[in-house]
Scaffold this motif. Structure first.
Motif, short mmCIF file in Angstrom:
data_model
loop_
_atom_site.label_atom_id
_atom_site.label_comp_id
_atom_site.label_asym_id
_atom_site.label_seq_id
_atom_site.Cartn_x
_atom_site.Cartn_y
_atom_site.Cartn_z
N TRP A 1 0.85 -1.21 0.00
CA TRP A 1 0.00 0.00 0.00
C TRP A 1 0.88 1.25 0.00
O TRP A 1 0.65 2.17 -0.80
CB TRP A 1 -0.90 0.00 1.24
CG TRP A 1 -1.54 1.34 1.48
CD1 TRP A 1 -2.66 1.83 0.86
CD2 TRP A 1 -1.08 2.38 2.35
NE1 TRP A 1 -2.92 3.12 1.30
CE2 TRP A 1 -1.97 3.48 2.21
CE3 TRP A 1 0.00 2.50 3.24
CZ2 TRP A 1 -1.81 4.67 2.93
CZ3 TRP A 1 0.16 3.68 3.96
CH2 TRP A 1 -0.74 4.75 3.79
N GLU B 1 0.88 3.89 -3.06
CA GLU B 1 0.20 5.15 -2.81
C GLU B 1 1.14 6.34 -2.61
O GLU B 1 0.79 7.47 -2.95
CB GLU B 1 -0.70 5.01 -1.58
CG GLU B 1 -1.85 4.04 -1.75
CD GLU B 1 -2.85 4.49 -2.80
OE1 GLU B 1 -3.11 5.71 -2.88
OE2 GLU B 1 -3.35 3.63 -3.55
N TRP C 1 -10.22 -7.15 8.77
CA TRP C 1 -9.94 -5.84 8.20
C TRP C 1 -10.28 -5.73 6.72
O TRP C 1 -9.89 -4.79 6.04
CB TRP C 1 -8.49 -5.45 8.48
CG TRP C 1 -8.28 -5.36 9.96
CD1 TRP C 1 -7.60 -6.24 10.76
CD2 TRP C 1 -8.81 -4.36 10.84
NE1 TRP C 1 -7.67 -5.85 12.07
CE2 TRP C 1 -8.40 -4.70 12.16
CE3 TRP C 1 -9.58 -3.21 10.65
CZ2 TRP C 1 -8.76 -3.93 13.26
CZ3 TRP C 1 -9.94 -2.44 11.76
CH2 TRP C 1 -9.53 -2.81 13.04
N LYS D 1 -1.59 9.04 6.99
CA LYS D 1 -2.56 8.86 5.91
C LYS D 1 -3.02 7.41 5.77
O LYS D 1 -3.77 7.09 4.85
CB LYS D 1 -1.93 9.33 4.60
CG LYS D 1 -1.46 10.79 4.63
CD LYS D 1 -0.68 11.15 3.38
CE LYS D 1 -0.09 12.56 3.48
NZ LYS D 1 0.76 12.88 2.31
N PRO E 1 -5.16 4.27 5.84
CA PRO E 1 -6.59 4.00 6.02
C PRO E 1 -6.82 3.04 7.17
O PRO E 1 -5.88 2.42 7.69
CB PRO E 1 -6.99 3.39 4.68
CG PRO E 1 -5.74 2.78 4.14
CD PRO E 1 -4.62 3.66 4.61
N GLU E 2 -8.06 2.90 7.56
CA GLU E 2 -8.40 2.07 8.72
C GLU E 2 -7.89 0.64 8.57
O GLU E 2 -7.36 0.06 9.52
CB GLU E 2 -9.92 2.06 8.92
CG GLU E 2 -10.37 1.26 10.13
CD GLU E 2 -11.86 1.36 10.37
OE1 GLU E 2 -12.59 0.43 9.96
OE2 GLU E 2 -12.29 2.37 10.98
N LYS F 1 -4.19 0.43 9.23
CA LYS F 1 -3.96 0.58 10.66
C LYS F 1 -4.31 -0.72 11.40
O LYS F 1 -3.60 -1.14 12.32
CB LYS F 1 -4.82 1.72 11.22
CG LYS F 1 -4.38 3.11 10.82
CD LYS F 1 -5.29 4.15 11.46
CE LYS F 1 -4.87 5.57 11.08
NZ LYS F 1 -5.77 6.58 11.69
#
Length: 306
Positions: free
Chosen positions: A24, A28, A53, A133, A135-136, A139
């Motif tokens: 990711w 990104e 998730w 930055k 995303p959930e 995380k």
């Protein structure tokens, strides 16, 4: 060309989550298209974390091609990687294990090896301001990796940095950290559907000790009786697994997360010698309890001797 990001064979939560996290970040924030892949079926805890998730299981690959661009995470040991790893174009290694040696690269690369409990913690550091930055889902993966590798901070590998980051992530996600860790460990403890050979390889790494090749396996569980009730068949299966995998002996440590101890199965004189010389244990049967032993990386591997 899409860069493949992967961890070690027999992927645990860190070697399943960290490739997704770093793929990711590369895609990104570095402008480098990357894809997380696995070198085997993830264990039950890792599978639970993926579902929790919202991630599909990454593709499982059997090898790498010459010149293929890859990033290696959560290991630097060639024995835990595809046979042709040195033919690939390795761009980066991110790890928290001792430097093993044996990997060759096409040129200078970016290597980060830190004495932290979890690869995901290192990745958070490397992201810098971009970590804000995440995303959930990312995380959630990061929190899961840290809780798994630290056994909810019980492992002696845990650092203040690992713990502080986990607590910060849990707060951001609105999670009760201990309750979530218990869910993860319950998933990890559900091994009833696995064969003896699968259990012996589930969380397993190869290490040579004084000319003897060991497959060092750990099963971390809150329900050790489920595994220990299969002690006889597991010890019998060790012979076939060792022969098939080209090692001299399988060492199986059943880690009781709640009691903070390990039980080592002792099928023969070789393992009895390992227990006595490495851990100062007094062995009188086919297993021995090792109080306080929780970490393969910090307490088991460095102690092994014959």
């Amino acid at each position: 060309m899409t860069i493949k990001v992967f961890g070690h064979k027999s992927p645990d939560t860190d070697s399943t989550g960290s490739p997704l996290i770093w793929a990711w970040y590369m895609s990104e924030h570095r402008g480098q298209p990357a894809e997380a892949v696995l070198l085997g079926e993830p264990n039950t805890e890792a599978a639970f974390v993926l579902k929790k998730w919202g991630y599909e299981r990454p593709a499982i690959i059997s090898g790498v091609e010459a010149g293929e661009k890859v990033v290696i995470v959560d290991t630097n040991n060639p024995a835990e990687l595809p046979d042709a790893i040195n033919e690939a174009d390795i761009l980066q290694i991110i790890d928290h294990h001792k430097l093993t040696g044996g990997i060759e690269t096409k040129g200078p690369i970016d290597i980060t090896i830190k004495p932290l409990a979890c690869t995901a913690t290192i990745m958070h550091n490397l992201m810098g301001d971009n970590a804000a930055k995440m995303p959930e889902g990312i995380k959630g993966l990061m929190l899961s990796c840290i809780l798994s590798d630290t056994l909810e901070f019980r492992s002696p590998t845990t650092t203040d940095q690992d713990k502080a980051l986990a607590e910060e992530l849990a707060a951001d996600l609105g999670l009760d950290l201990s309750a979530y860790a218990s869910e993860m460990f319950e998933a990890k403890s559900d091994v009833s559907a696995f064969s003896d050979a699968e259990l012996l390889r589930m969380d397993s790494k190869e290490y040579p000790v004084e000319g003897t090749k060991f497959r060092v396996s750990v099963l971390e569980t809150t329900a050790p009786k489920i595994v220990l009730d299969r002690k006889e068949s597991l010890m019998e299966s060790m012979k076939a697994v060792a022969a098939e995998d080209g090692v001299d002996q399988v060492l199986l440590f059943v880690i009781d997360i709640l009691a903070e101890e390990a039980t080592l199965l002792v099928p023969n004189e070789l393992v009895k010698t390992v227990a006595e010389k490495s851990f100062g244990a007094s062995v009188s049967g086919d297993s021995v309890v090792l109080p306080g032993v929780m970490s393969r990386k910090k307490q088991i591997i460095p102690a092994l001797k014959l």
